[in-house]
Design a protein around this motif. Sequence first.
Motif, PDB file in Angstrom:
ATOM      1  N   PRO A  66      27.967  47.234  36.823  1.00  0.00           N
ATOM      2  CA  PRO A  66      28.293  47.047  36.513  1.00  0.00           C
ATOM      3  C   PRO A  66      29.859  47.992  36.489  1.00  0.00           C
ATOM      4  O   PRO A  66      31.674  47.757  36.447  1.00  0.00           O
ATOM      5  N   VAL A  67      29.978  48.869  37.185  1.00  0.00           N
ATOM      6  CA  VAL A  67      30.753  49.449  37.908  1.00  0.00           C
ATOM      7  C   VAL A  67      31.153  49.011  39.448  1.00  0.00           C
ATOM      8  O   VAL A  67      32.620  48.429  39.862  1.00  0.00           O
ATOM      9  N   VAL A  68      30.541  47.839  40.263  1.00  0.00           N
ATOM     10  CA  VAL A  68      31.235  47.035  41.070  1.00  0.00           C
ATOM     11  C   VAL A  68      32.138  46.061  40.321  1.00  0.00           C
ATOM     12  O   VAL A  68      33.022  46.184  40.487  1.00  0.00           O
ATOM     13  N   ARG A  69      30.912  45.202  39.153  1.00  0.00           N
ATOM     14  CA  ARG A  69      31.890  44.178  38.566  1.00  0.00           C
ATOM     15  C   ARG A  69      33.473  44.135  38.202  1.00  0.00           C
ATOM     16  O   ARG A  69      34.599  44.233  38.737  1.00  0.00           O
ATOM     17  N   GLU A  70      33.579  46.786  37.283  1.00  0.00           N
ATOM     18  CA  GLU A  70      34.255  46.354  36.895  1.00  0.00           C
ATOM     19  C   GLU A  70      35.792  46.911  38.150  1.00  0.00           C
ATOM     20  O   GLU A  70      36.775  46.303  37.986  1.00  0.00           O
ATOM     21  N   LEU A  71      35.313  47.840  38.895  1.00  0.00           N
ATOM     22  CA  LEU A  71      35.757  47.257  40.150  1.00  0.00           C
ATOM     23  C   LEU A  71      36.576  46.411  40.891  1.00  0.00           C
ATOM     24  O   LEU A  71      38.195  46.172  41.409  1.00  0.00           O
ATOM     25  N   LEU A  72      35.967  45.020  41.243  1.00  0.00           N
ATOM     26  CA  LEU A  72      36.564  43.584  41.130  1.00  0.00           C
ATOM     27  C   LEU A  72      36.871  43.186  39.973  1.00  0.00           C
ATOM     28  O   LEU A  72      38.850  42.603  40.977  1.00  0.00           O
ATOM     29  N   ARG A  73      36.950  43.657  39.526  1.00  0.00           N
ATOM     30  CA  ARG A  73      37.861  43.139  38.515  1.00  0.00           C
ATOM     31  C   ARG A  73      39.489  43.486  38.054  1.00  0.00           C
ATOM     32  O   ARG A  73      40.209  42.968  38.035  1.00  0.00           O
ATOM     33  N   ARG A  74      38.801  45.034  38.273  1.00  0.00           N
ATOM     34  CA  ARG A  74      40.032  45.618  37.999  1.00  0.00           C
ATOM     35  C   ARG A  74      41.419  45.660  39.656  1.00  0.00           C
ATOM     36  O   ARG A  74      42.589  45.713  40.041  1.00  0.00           O
ATOM     37  N   LEU A  75      40.902  45.517  40.976  1.00  0.00           N
ATOM     38  CA  LEU A  75      41.212  45.290  42.145  1.00  0.00           C
ATOM     39  C   LEU A  75      41.889  43.292  41.865  1.00  0.00           C
ATOM     40  O   LEU A  75      42.854  43.099  42.493  1.00  0.00           O
ATOM     41  N   THR A  76      41.443  42.772  41.553  1.00  0.00           N
ATOM     42  CA  THR A  76      41.662  41.182  41.413  1.00  0.00           C
ATOM     43  C   THR A  76      42.950  41.388  40.231  1.00  0.00           C
ATOM     44  O   THR A  76      43.954  40.190  40.364  1.00  0.00           O
ATOM     45  N   ALA A  77      42.809  41.927  39.208  1.00  0.00           N
ATOM     46  CA  ALA A  77      44.111  42.036  38.318  1.00  0.00           C
ATOM     47  C   ALA A  77      44.883  42.782  39.303  1.00  0.00           C
ATOM     48  O   ALA A  77      46.386  42.333  38.547  1.00  0.00           O
TER      49      ALA A  77
END
Length: 335
Positions: A66-77
């Motif tokens: 879940p941390v990886v997913r949030e980091l990917l989401r945050r960077l992509t945004a």
Amino acid sequence: MKLPTPRWWYVREGAPAPVSRALLKPVSWIWAWATARRIARARPVDVGAPVICVGNLTAGGVGKTPVVRELLRRLTARGVAAHGLSRGYGGSLAGPVQVDPARHSAAEVGDEPLMLAADAPIWIARDRAAGAIAAVRAGAQVVVMDDGHQNPSLKKALSLVVVDGETRNGEWPLGDGSVFPAGPLREPLAVGLARADAVVLMLPDDLAQADPELLAVFGTLPVLIARVVPDAPPPAGPQLGFAGIGKPWKVERALKAAGCDLKDFASFPDHMAYDAATLKALADQAAHLGAGLVTTEKDWARLPPDWREKIVAWPVRCVFEDEAALDALLAPLMS
């Protein structure tokens, strides 16, 4: 045969523990020595883009994905081309290969990469350096590696270690300090923390604050408090839950806390490959209880296609208490 995560791993020093711990101590010394030797002899590869490692200090589930997913989401945004990288544990493909949810199965690429690939470009590779190079060649500006704190093959721009912050019911997330297989630690605590840039401390939703004694363990390292929270309500009506993750008992508790009418819960080993006989037994038990079937997204990714319409995947997400502190860690990597 895979075995469930032993609960006795998390018994604190001085508390009663099985004889198994003492018998396994010599093996744990060998494990720690081999890990230290491998890291010391490595020559990390610079792949030409920042690599964020989301690792952990213990075996068993702590909430890395879940941390990886949030980091990917945050960077992509923020307009950064962020790709995920995983070993693809449990999958048959050696890689490097980009995960395609329409083409690949969990048996080929692993459950976590398949789950993450619904939201971002994900690569699997047993040779983590080769996987990161492939991602960069495909346009990745930042690579977020799921697991790998003990993998020294890549030069890392940011190393986050995710730690379970729950310290109740007589359990301690770091056990008595023993290294696998005598305890949950992958390497001695001080050694692992020395290579980290920050700690992500995962707290359950019903725990207001972190244990000060646990916080003290991390010394001067920055500590980011995060929680895995439901991303949707649990399914309505009576349910039979099941999970094959590092700490399945936490899924049971989370479902109940979210208001699920949970009639029973079945625990399986992490990365359990569900066969038809196991799923039929679960379905028969659910029918006897007049209940539906609910599981985690990670477990759902391992289900045979013909079972997916019969079982609800309950989504969760990672939420950071101090988003500004997280952004401050990521900012140098986005320039």
